[in-house]
Motif scaffolding. Structure first.
Motif, short mmCIF file in Angstrom:
data_model
loop_
_atom_site.label_atom_id
_atom_site.label_comp_id
_atom_site.label_asym_id
_atom_site.label_seq_id
_atom_site.Cartn_x
_atom_site.Cartn_y
_atom_site.Cartn_z
N TYR A 134 0.83 -1.17 0.02
CA TYR A 134 -0.18 0.00 0.05
C TYR A 134 0.65 1.09 -0.11
N GLN A 135 2.01 1.34 0.88
CA GLN A 135 2.73 2.49 1.04
C GLN A 135 3.40 2.81 -0.37
N PHE A 136 3.99 1.63 -0.80
CA PHE A 136 4.62 1.75 -2.28
C PHE A 136 3.61 2.35 -3.27
N ALA A 137 2.48 1.58 -3.27
CA ALA A 137 1.69 2.48 -4.44
C ALA A 137 1.25 3.78 -4.16
N LEU A 138 1.06 4.03 -2.75
CA LEU A 138 0.77 5.46 -2.49
C LEU A 138 1.80 6.51 -2.76
N PHE A 139 3.25 6.07 -2.57
CA PHE A 139 4.42 6.69 -3.00
C PHE A 139 4.47 6.90 -4.47
N LEU A 140 4.20 6.09 -5.23
CA LEU A 140 4.33 5.86 -6.75
C LEU A 140 3.16 6.87 -7.29
N ILE A 141 2.24 6.74 -6.79
CA ILE A 141 0.84 7.67 -7.09
C ILE A 141 1.09 9.05 -6.73
N TRP A 145 1.56 12.22 -9.37
CA TRP A 145 0.75 13.44 -9.35
C TRP A 145 1.59 14.81 -9.09
N LEU A 146 2.75 14.54 -8.29
CA LEU A 146 3.70 15.55 -8.22
C LEU A 146 4.48 16.25 -9.52
N LEU A 147 4.66 15.02 -10.50
CA LEU A 147 5.30 15.20 -11.87
C LEU A 147 4.42 15.71 -12.71
N TRP A 148 3.23 15.25 -12.75
CA TRP A 148 2.06 15.85 -13.51
C TRP A 148 1.91 17.27 -13.12
N ILE A 149 1.62 17.62 -11.86
CA ILE A 149 1.59 19.10 -11.60
C ILE A 149 2.73 19.96 -11.83
N GLY A 150 3.95 19.37 -11.58
CA GLY A 150 5.09 20.33 -11.86
C GLY A 150 5.14 20.51 -13.46
#
Length: 195
Positions: A134-141, A145-150
């Motif tokens: 779960y934490q890896f999936a949360l980290f990946l997503i 999102w940070l890359l898309w917003i950036g």
């Protein structure tokens, strides 16, 4: 201006700056390592998230499709594929990128729908998810999102910069109109002031 295929091939064959090449290689290696880790987590913990069984599937499919995109991109770039094979590979990459975008949105819904999950399995409890998965999936997503917003913010800033430069150039060209009849390239404003 339309470029011939010889001009395009000559431009593509010119070497890039070594620093840019090194940065590209390092970034691609990091992305490949993260995607291979996602595949490993997804396969290893396939049945360890009963509260949302799509999360391990999300990790596996996202890892495989992104890895295929990167490998195909490098095959096209460095093997100099031409003709039908190049078009097919480019089309496949485009389809995979579109699929990855939809898969990314699906993964976002699956991961955030159960936030925060119960990490500890109890007897007969199906409302848990293995913590690392779960934490890896949360980290990946979150990273995507940070890359898309950036990229979105960077693109908007770039557009504002281009618009500002266009307005500035247009303003300066109106302010200093070049007079072809004046001696030594004087402008209309300067000639009017001297007469």
């Amino acid at each position: 201006m339309i470029r011939s295929s010889e001009q395009t091939l000559k431009m593509e064959s010119q070497p890039q700056h070594p620093v840019l090449t090194a940065i590209g290689v390092v970034v691609n290696i990091i992305i490949l390592m993260v995607m291979i880790t996602a595949i490993g987590f997804g396969i290893r913990h396939f049945n360890n998230c009963p509260v949302q069984p799509c999360i391990p599937i999300y990790l596996t499919v996202a890892g495989v499709s992104t890895t295929i995109c990167i490998v195909l991109s490098h095959c096209i770039k460095y093997s100099r594929l031409q003709g039908t094979v190049s078009i097919l590979c480019s089309s496949l990459i485009t389809v995979l990128y579109l699929f990855n975008f939809g898969w990314f949105i699906s993964g976002t819904v699956w991961v955030f729908a159960i936030y925060p999950p119960n990490y500890l399995p109890s007897t007969g409890d199906v409302g848990y998810c293995q913590k690392t998965v779960y934490q890896f999936a949360l980290f990946l997503i979150s990273l995507w999102w940070l890359l898309w917003i950036g990229m979105l913010i960077g693109g908007i800033c770039f557009l504002f910069f281009i618009c500002a430069m266009s307005v500035k150039t247009r303003h300066l060209s109106r302010m200093y109109k070049y007079n072809h009849n004046a001696p030594y390239g004087a402008t209309d404003d300067l000639q009017g002031n001297s007469a």
